[in-house]
Write an enzyme that holds these catalytic residues in place. Structure first.
Site, PDB file in Angstrom:
ATOM      1  N   ARG A  60       0.840  -1.192   0.000  1.00 54.60           N
ATOM      2  CA  ARG A  60       0.000   0.000   0.000  1.00 54.60           C
ATOM      3  C   ARG A  60       0.881   1.251   0.000  1.00 54.60           C
ATOM      4  NH1 ARG A  60      -3.326  -2.805  -1.593  1.00 54.60           N
ATOM      5  NH2 ARG A  60      -5.382  -3.319  -0.721  1.00 54.60           N
TER       6      ARG A  60
ATOM      7  N   HIS B 296      -0.273   0.475  -9.762  1.00 55.39           N
ATOM      8  CA  HIS B 296      -1.078  -0.343  -8.845  1.00 55.39           C
ATOM      9  C   HIS B 296      -1.733  -1.507  -9.596  1.00 55.39           C
ATOM     10  CE1 HIS B 296      -3.318  -0.124  -4.739  1.00 55.39           C
ATOM     11  NE2 HIS B 296      -3.129  -1.379  -5.115  1.00 55.39           N
TER      12      HIS B 296
END
Length: 313
Positions: A228, A276
């Site tokens: 993250r 991502h």
């Protein structure tokens, strides 16, 4: 006739359609947040990744919440999350395999000096001096040794890398050294030539990839963050790479997403940016998992992959 369970799907508009159609065919009533009218007291289940703050609290008869992804930080940041409602994270072999493929790919790109070889090719230089060290002399540390971390470690071990993992509790995996707890974190970091972050994002792990941590790595270590963006301090990463403390980094996640055009990460020659995409939840697998979970809750049966809300994962 018993009432059909009603599921509220809360997702960005460009995602919602991917899940809405197969869910609607699954024997449940579906409402899409922001598209469909619904009565809050009629909602039995919710499916989301990062729900609007306070939305879940407003559903008084909520039985369970399902995450669209393996991470549940989008729920952890909601201070009004109803703590009595079970939260189920998404676990799927496809997702884990894709993450492992990403980690192996970028470990090998660094290990084999591929970026430097690419640069030599662009210059037309026959560069045979960029030989990698042996894999069995290269130490890869997995920061976050859960299910996905274990799979990544096993794949890297099969390529003869020296692999270790760090987690809150001790793990037993053949051929992989396990470090556990805060007391062993420094020793773990000191033996990482390549550090792979796969931690869950919690209050304890937020900003953990910082200058203090980088200083504990061997000089010239390489960083891969596929967890993250909240784990990393991007200014500290750039500074560590520029100073040589880090040889470089591969980052799939960022403090702000999409990554702003002004970010220096885009143009840094020793930092690889990916948007991502290390592992994307497969919609068909997500739908099967959610429908199976709802059926189990309705029958009063145990449901796998429940989140410990106190720990945040």
């Amino acid at each position: 006739m018993s009432k059909r369970p009603k599921l509220l799907l809360s997702a960005p508009a460009y995602w919602a359609g991917i899940w809405a159609e197969p869910l609607a065919k699954g024997g449940i009533d579906l409402a899409v947040y922001g598209r469909d009218a619904f009565r809050p007291d009629a909602i039995d289940y919710a499916l989301s990744f990062r729900p609007p703050p306070g939305l879940l609290k407003s559903l008084p008869n909520l039985k369970a919440v399902f995450s669209l992804g393996a991470g549940v930080d989008g729920f952890n940041i909601d201070s009004d999350y109803p703590k009595h409602v079970p939260l189920v994270r998404f676990v799927d072999d496809t997702l884990s395999n894709e993450m492992a493929t990403y980690v192996v790919l970028h470990t090998l790109i660094f290990h084999r000096n591929q970026r430097a070889l690419d640069a030599a090719q662009r210059k037309g230089v026959w560069q045979q001096s960029l030989l990698p060290r042996r894999a069995d002399a290269t130490r890869v540390g997995i920061l976050g040794f859960g299910e996905i971390g274990r799979l990544c470690a096993e794949r890297l071990r099969s390529l003869s890398f020296v692999v270790s993992g760090w987690s809150r509790t001790r793990k037993t995996v053949e051929g992989i050294k396990s470090f556990a707890g805060d007391a062993e974190l420094d020793a773990f970091l000191a033996q990482c030539d390549i550090l792979v972050c796969l931690l869950p994002l919690t209050r304890e792990t937020e900003g953990i990839l910082n200058a203090k941590m980088f200083a504990k790595l061997p000089r010239g270590a390489f960083l891969i963050n596929a967890a993250r963006g909240g784990h990393q301090v991007e200014g500290a990463i750039v500074a560590a790479v520029d100073s040589g403390q880090l040889a470089g980094a591969t980052l799939d996640v960022f403090e702000t997403e999409p990554l702003p055009e002004t970010s220096p990460l885009w143009r840094h020659p020793k930092i690889t940016v990916t948007p991502h995409i290390a592992a994307i939840s497969d919609p068909s697998a997500s739908v099967r998992t959610v429908l199976d979970g709802i059926a189990r809750f309705e029958r009063g049966e145990p449901v796998a992959n429940l989140v410990d809300l106190a720990r945040g994962y």
